[in-house]
Design a protein around this motif. Structure first.
Motif, mmCIF file in Angstrom:
data_model
loop_
_atom_site.group_PDB
_atom_site.id
_atom_site.type_symbol
_atom_site.label_atom_id
_atom_site.label_comp_id
_atom_site.label_asym_id
_atom_site.label_seq_id
_atom_site.Cartn_x
_atom_site.Cartn_y
_atom_site.Cartn_z
ATOM 1 N N GLY A 63 0.830 -1.208 0.000
ATOM 2 C CA GLY A 63 0.000 0.000 0.000
ATOM 3 C C GLY A 63 0.860 1.252 0.000
ATOM 4 O O GLY A 63 0.584 2.216 -0.719
ATOM 5 N N LEU A 64 1.927 1.230 0.808
ATOM 6 C CA LEU A 64 2.835 2.387 0.847
ATOM 7 C C LEU A 64 3.463 2.608 -0.528
ATOM 8 O O LEU A 64 3.559 3.732 -1.014
ATOM 9 C CB LEU A 64 3.936 2.165 1.888
ATOM 10 N N LEU A 65 3.870 1.495 -1.151
ATOM 11 C CA LEU A 65 4.469 1.568 -2.478
ATOM 12 C C LEU A 65 3.472 2.156 -3.480
ATOM 13 O O LEU A 65 3.781 3.043 -4.273
ATOM 14 C CB LEU A 65 4.900 0.164 -2.911
ATOM 15 N N LEU A 66 2.255 1.648 -3.388
ATOM 16 C CA LEU A 66 1.182 2.084 -4.277
ATOM 17 C C LEU A 66 0.981 3.598 -4.179
ATOM 18 O O LEU A 66 0.887 4.304 -5.185
ATOM 19 C CB LEU A 66 -0.086 1.358 -3.832
ATOM 20 N N ASN A 67 0.943 4.070 -2.942
ATOM 21 C CA ASN A 67 0.743 5.501 -2.736
ATOM 22 C C ASN A 67 1.906 6.291 -3.317
ATOM 23 O O ASN A 67 1.700 7.267 -4.040
ATOM 24 C CB ASN A 67 0.598 5.785 -1.240
ATOM 25 N N ALA A 68 3.123 5.817 -3.038
ATOM 26 C CA ALA A 68 4.297 6.575 -3.467
ATOM 27 C C ALA A 68 4.406 6.617 -4.985
ATOM 28 O O ALA A 68 4.785 7.638 -5.549
ATOM 29 C CB ALA A 68 5.557 5.960 -2.863
ATOM 30 N N VAL A 69 4.076 5.512 -5.643
ATOM 31 C CA VAL A 69 4.277 5.455 -7.089
ATOM 32 C C VAL A 69 3.069 5.976 -7.862
ATOM 33 O O VAL A 69 3.205 6.756 -8.798
ATOM 34 C CB VAL A 69 4.587 4.004 -7.529
ATOM 35 N N THR A 110 -2.778 5.819 5.724
ATOM 36 C CA THR A 110 -4.100 5.316 5.342
ATOM 37 C C THR A 110 -3.980 4.217 4.291
ATOM 38 O O THR A 110 -4.670 3.192 4.363
ATOM 39 C CB THR A 110 -4.946 6.470 4.775
ATOM 40 N N PHE A 111 -3.079 4.421 3.339
ATOM 41 C CA PHE A 111 -2.858 3.384 2.337
ATOM 42 C C PHE A 111 -2.333 2.109 2.977
ATOM 43 O O PHE A 111 -2.694 1.003 2.579
ATOM 44 C CB PHE A 111 -1.882 3.877 1.259
ATOM 45 N N PHE A 112 -1.471 2.282 3.979
ATOM 46 C CA PHE A 112 -0.931 1.111 4.667
ATOM 47 C C PHE A 112 -2.070 0.303 5.291
ATOM 48 O O PHE A 112 -2.193 -0.904 5.065
ATOM 49 C CB PHE A 112 0.068 1.562 5.742
ATOM 50 N N ILE A 113 -2.912 0.968 6.046
ATOM 51 C CA ILE A 113 -4.007 0.259 6.729
ATOM 52 C C ILE A 113 -4.942 -0.378 5.707
ATOM 53 O O ILE A 113 -5.318 -1.554 5.812
ATOM 54 C CB ILE A 113 -4.807 1.233 7.604
#
Lengths: 294, 297, 242, 255
Positions: B76-82, B196-199
């Protein structure tokens, strides 16, 4: 000529699919021009395919009227669907058209006349490459003219700012409905041609992921002009072949490359591939650089 | 009657997994007004990596489950960052975010295909010991079903308490409510969005693991089957509403099994669900529990 | 305490602020007044870090904070109570106050809320209500209390009287003078020039993104340029620096 | 009477944005609408252009009731507007922005256009020439092919005015037409507005630049807290005690 024939013998089906996908991508382009995110065009294509196929298989209608019916019936369906759902915006419209698509798919699975899950078989194989590209050329010409018509400007202005457009006297709803119907008819045409290319259509041919593909063709190619979606459809339809040609095997890597290309385009080419050949006018000029201080 | 009761029970269990999946979906929408279409791919990767940990690393499911959930959170963190953070200030961020999340979904699906192969796989026998309780003549309930519901309930209670009580949870709600106000309160909005993306993704991964356990089958395309359902569930429950997502999930699960039970065939299963979705969109676009937040695209 | 030096802020091609300079001394109330669109809110937002400075510097307690992110500025003690109040409408009054203390250690929050509730009894009464259900004046009090929860060294108040009934306006200005006598440093942005000046020691008059006049609040009230800058007097145009 | 605003009220939830606002605008007038922030000016313009339906009261333009019509129907009656926050179509060119607004004067069925019938060709060229002339009126003839988003701020404001003029309106509502403009640009706009009024167009404008309002308007209505304080000529407005109080706040002497 010899080479051409040979080339077509090898790549014929790819060439046909590029043409059909480009036609489908153009159909969505008309809807996107007004800022409507529709996931229903695959379902309209399915309607067109089944309508034309059923008419030729079960009712032995000649090809041309069957194709025409395959374009008209989705147009009528778009009026009936559009009247309630075009009041929705953004993802809500996307979801409503998606639900429509699912209902069409499920109907195709369960009805007898559509041949159920196995699909409709025995459709006469009439469509050939020049018909597809004639249809594509006409559609592209039509979209190009539309873009420079009162309707085209009206649709664009609705996408850019609906409130401002309304205050200029543009009848928002009527224009949206018109674009939705035109898109549905083009999609139906593509579906009808496809049905007569392939002997067989099944409910899987126009599912959710095809609807998303149409969107991707438009985004990768660019939505601003007719050649954007055509370029997007051509590139992405041919991409598996291209990757195979340069030695990238099927499977995960090819799929990953597909995803990465899409990601790179959306991050770095917000106006799609088309912006590479035709830079939007005066984008590079920075008017505020001159004489800011009075 | 017994068949009916059995179906009701099954619907409840599968519905709770749908709900868990949809909660992650709706959380991101509630905070950012963006649909994350890569959520189903994270769901798949979560399930498959738990399976890998259980099978190849030989971990107990009780360790593999939280570990794979965390892994999904990191995705999720990756998704948000990219895919999302770089687009946030573009004027069409809702639309372009949708597309970039589709791109990431394709990349993630390719990843699971490459790492875990194309075939459907299952958890090694004995990953969870299954008891079968007889509730009545031909009505059964398994300990697996009970644990799935227990895990879902646990996660939902934890999430609700987290959002209601904790500092970070309140910050998430503040960002969802008004980003500008949150900035002025000294909240690190970018950090909160990443969190939030992580959760959201961790919950999606957890749903994938439970789904794999319940159906005893996982594969790189398992996300595809739930993607549409998840969308339907969050519309049904109201975009951005967490109790709505749970309720929508249960309603969807029940409508599926009941359609099968009543019509006697599985052909109409999805039709009813999508007709309901369609009707909801036309009659009450904000969903069952959603606030009336029909923003422009 | 706060020094703004040659600050220019642009919204795209628009220069909303053109090289403005002003300062706020510890323990005083300074107001920025001027007609709509003069750039007052822009100035506050630049100080809060919501808008980047194109040129110029912002110095707070001797530190250059021009490039600091907004949440770091709150932690450093600059807290803005924004125009339109921006209470978190879907959260309770209590939660709004808690979030006001987001940058403070957890254990201080309860005492902070108790202080605010004794100072604004109406907020104690409304503790569990959603902030969106409060009246305009109550929301404004909540917004101020929420700002104070962060123990600001410098409080930025943006149009606290906007849209409030006259009686409530009176009350808000009383609160401001109380805060001032308690030693709170305040930068106040107001359209209601006369009342703003009455509680301020110093004032800056803005017009079209510039400061056209400044001085002691008491004296400015009598200056005809003030009225002209609001009502477009004939003399006004000659004051533009060319 | 040209435009008649008759006891218009508007509330949003509990907030009374306008209460019983009445005034009239004479044909060919340049009528100013002023007042402090939050006085309800833009709300009123939004009612006049059909974006809000008033909670009470009526609006007539040339004897036609506007308060029941939708925005595009009002535009059809010859009422055009601009927006305070400039709502151009940013990724269309200047020319296209104006052409989109010619919908009302194009007056021909869409089908011949879409099929590119010869009859459409000439009309297309006429309309385009007219659109270019309209751009010329606001001094943007050299920028026809520019995307709207690449214009400078003052140029955007002027393009918005050109777009409002594209369909030959008889009443134009200008919401802060010179906000943020440099002085020479504002003077150009003032000249344009005067020329339009001299040609018989009626103008209702909101503006915070008081020098501009005082110099340009023939009549001014002042709003405060959603109510009309007064309507009068500029010199009356400037010396009106309540107007000064509305802008600067009351003298501190009161209880």
């Amino acid at each position: 000529m010899e080479h051409l024939v040979q080339f077509y013998a090898i790549y014929g089906s790819l060439i046909n699919f590029i043409g059909l996908n480009a036609l489908l991508a153009l159909s969505l382009n008309v809807t996107l021009a007004a800022g409507m995110l529709s996931l229903g065009n695959a379902a309209f294509a399915a309607l067109g395919a089944y309508t034309a196929g059923i008419l030729t298989v079960h009712y032995h209608l000649p090809f041309i009227p069957a194709i025409a019916a395959g374009a008209i019936l989705p147009g009528l369906a778009a009026v009936v669907l559009g009247l309630p759902v075009l009041r929705l915006k953004g993802v809500f419209l996307a979801m409503a058209t998606l639900a429509f698509g699912e209902v069409v798919r499920i109907a195709a699975v369960n009805l007898e006349i559509t041949g159920g899950a196995e699909g409709l078989t025995g459709i006469p194989n009439v469509t050939n490459v020049w018909m597809i590209y004639l249809a594509l050329a006409l559609a592209a010409y039509f979209v190009a003219v539309l873009r420079r018509s009162q309707l085209g400007w009206g649709l664009l202005s609705i996408r850019e700012d609906e409130t401002a457009a309304a205050c200029l006297g543009i009848p928002i709803f009527r224009y949206k409905l018109l674009a939705f119907v035109i898109g549905a008819m083009l999609a139906g045409l593509a579906g009808a041609l496809y049905a007569h290319l392939n002997y067989l259509i099944t409910p899987r041919d126009y599912g959710f992921f095809i609807a998303v593909d149409l969107l991707i063709y438009n985004i990768v190619g660019g939505t601003r002009a007719w050649y954007g979606p055509v370029m997007g459809a051509a590139l992405l339809t041919a991409l598996p072949e291209i990757l195979r040609g340069i030695g990238v095997a099927a499977g995960p890597i090819r799929m990953g490359v597909n995803g990465l290309i899409l990601l790179l385009v959306i991050l770095f080419l917000p106006n799609g591939l088309a912006s590479l050949i035709n830079r939007p006018r005066a984008v590079t000029a920075t008017p505020e650089a001159s004489g800011q201080r009075a | 009657m017994n068949l009916f009761a059995q179906q009701l029970i099954n619907g409840l269990f599968i519905g709770s997994v749908y709900g868990l999946f949809a909660v992650g979906y709706t959380l991101v929408f509630g905070v950012l007004d963006i649909l994350n279409l890569a959520h189903a791919a994270v769901f798949t990767l979560g399930g498959l990596s738990a399976l890998w940990l259980a099978q190849h690393a030989g971990w107990s499911i009780w360790i593999a489950f939280p570990a794979a959930t965390m892994l999904a959170g990191l995705l999720g963190l990756l998704l948000n960052a990219v895919a999302f953070a770089p687009l946030r200030h573009r004027s069409d961020s809702q639309f372009s975010g949708l597309i970039s999340s589709i791109a990431m979904a394709i990349v993630f699906e390719a990843l699971s295909l490459g790492l875990f192969g194309a075939r459907a796989v299952r958890f090694p026998a004995g990953t969870v010991k299954v008891h079968i309780w007889q509730l009545g003549p031909s009505v059964t309930i398994t300990s697996l079903q009970v644990s799935i519901v227990a895990v879902v309930v646990l996660l939902m209670v934890a999430l609700t308490l987290f959002l209601k009580r904790s500092r970070a949870g309140k910050a998430i709600r503040a960002v969802a409510e008004n980003e500008r106000a949150a900035l002025l309160l000294g909240i690190d909005v970018r950090g909160i969005i990443a969190f939030t993306f992580f959760i959201s993704s961790a919950l999606g991964g957890a749903a994938g693991i439970l789904y794999g356990l319940y159906f005893d089958s996982l594969g790189p395309d398992m996300g595809r089957s739930i993607e549409l359902k998840g969308l339907a569930v969050i519309i049904l429950g109201g975009m951005g509403s967490i109790p709505g997502a749970i309720l929508g999930g249960l309603a969807f699960g029940l409508s599926e099994v009941l359609t099968v039970a009543i019509s006697g065939t599985s052909n109409l299963r999805d039709a009813v669900a999508f007709m309901v979705l369609f009707a909801i969109l036309l009659l009450r676009p904000s969903g069952l529990l959603g606030r009336a937040r029909m923003r422009e695209a | 305490m706060l020094e703004v030096d040659g600050l220019t802020v642009c919204y795209g091609p628009i220069e909303a602020l053109r090289e403005i300079s002003f300062g706020v001394t510890q323990g005083t109330v300074v107001s920025l007044v001027g007609p709509n669109g003069a750039g007052k809110t822009t100035a506050l937002n630049a100080i809060s870090g919501l808008l980047p400075a194109t040129q110029g510097r912002i110095i707070f307690q001797g530190r250059d904070i021009t490039r600091m992110s907004s949440h770091q500025r709150v932690a450093a003690g600059i807290v803005q109570v924004p125009e339109g109040r921006l209470v978190l409408a879907g959260m309770s009054v209590h939660e709004n106050l808690e979030l006001g203390g987001y940058c403070r250690p957890r254990k201080e929050i309860a005492t902070g809320i108790a202080q605010m509730e004794s100072r604004f009894p109406i907020l104690a009464e409304r503790r569990h209500m959603l902030a969106g259900t409060l009246s305009g004046g109550e929301q404004q009090m909540l917004a101020i209390a929420r700002g104070l929860m962060a123990r600001p060294k410098l409080l930025l108040l943006d149009e606290p009287s906007l849209g409030l009934a006259p009686l409530m306006v009176q009350l808000i200005f009383e609160i401001i003078s109380e805060l001032q006598s308690g030693g709170q440093t305040i930068l106040l942005v107001e359209q209601n020039a006369r009342q703003a000046m009455a509680v301020s020691s110093h004032a800056y008059v803005m017009e079209s993104g510039r400061i056209v006049l400044h001085g002691e609040a008491r004296q400015l009230m009598a200056d005809p340029v003030l009225i002209d800058s609001y009502l477009g007097g004939p003399s006004e145009r000659s004051k533009d620096k060319q | 009477m040209n435009l008649k605003v008759d006891t218009i009220s508007q509330h949003f939830g509990g907030l009374q944005a306008l209460s019983s606002v009445s005034f009239e605008v004479a044909p060919g007038a340049i009528h100013g609408l002023i007042g402090p922030n939050g006085a309800g000016k833009t709300t009123l313009i939004n009612i006049l252009s059909g974006l809000y339906r008033p909670s009470g009261g009526r609006v007539y333009y040339r004897q036609k009731a506007l308060h029941r019509l939708r925005p595009h129907q009002i535009a059809n009656l010859g009422v055009a507007r601009t927006f305070q926050n400039i709502r151009l179509f940013p990724s269309m060119t200047c020319l296209e922005n104006v052409q989109a607004a010619q919908h009302l004067i194009a007056g021909r069925p869409l089908l011949p256009q879409l099929l590119r019938l010869p009859a459409a060709g000439k009309e297309d060229r006429d309309l385009e020439a007219k659109a270019r002339a309209t751009l010329g009126r606001v001094g943007l003839d050299g920028k026809a092919a520019w995307l709207a988003k690449n214009l400078s701020y003052g140029e955007r404001r002027r393009l918005e005015i050109a777009r409002a003029l594209a369909a030959n309106p008889t009443l134009v509502l200008l919401d802060e037409p010179v906000a943020g403009m440099r002085r020479n640009e504002a003077a150009q706009v003032a000249d344009l507005v005067r020329a339009l009024a001299a040609g018989g167009m009626t103008i209702l404008l909101i503006e915070h630049n008081m020098a501009f309002v005082m110099a340009l308007c023939t009549m001014i209505t002042v709003l405060n807290f959603g109510q009309v304080i007064t309507t009068g000529r500029p010199e009356e407005i400037r010396s009106h005690r309540e107007v000064i109080e509305a802008y600067l706040g009351r003298e501190k002497s009161h209880a």
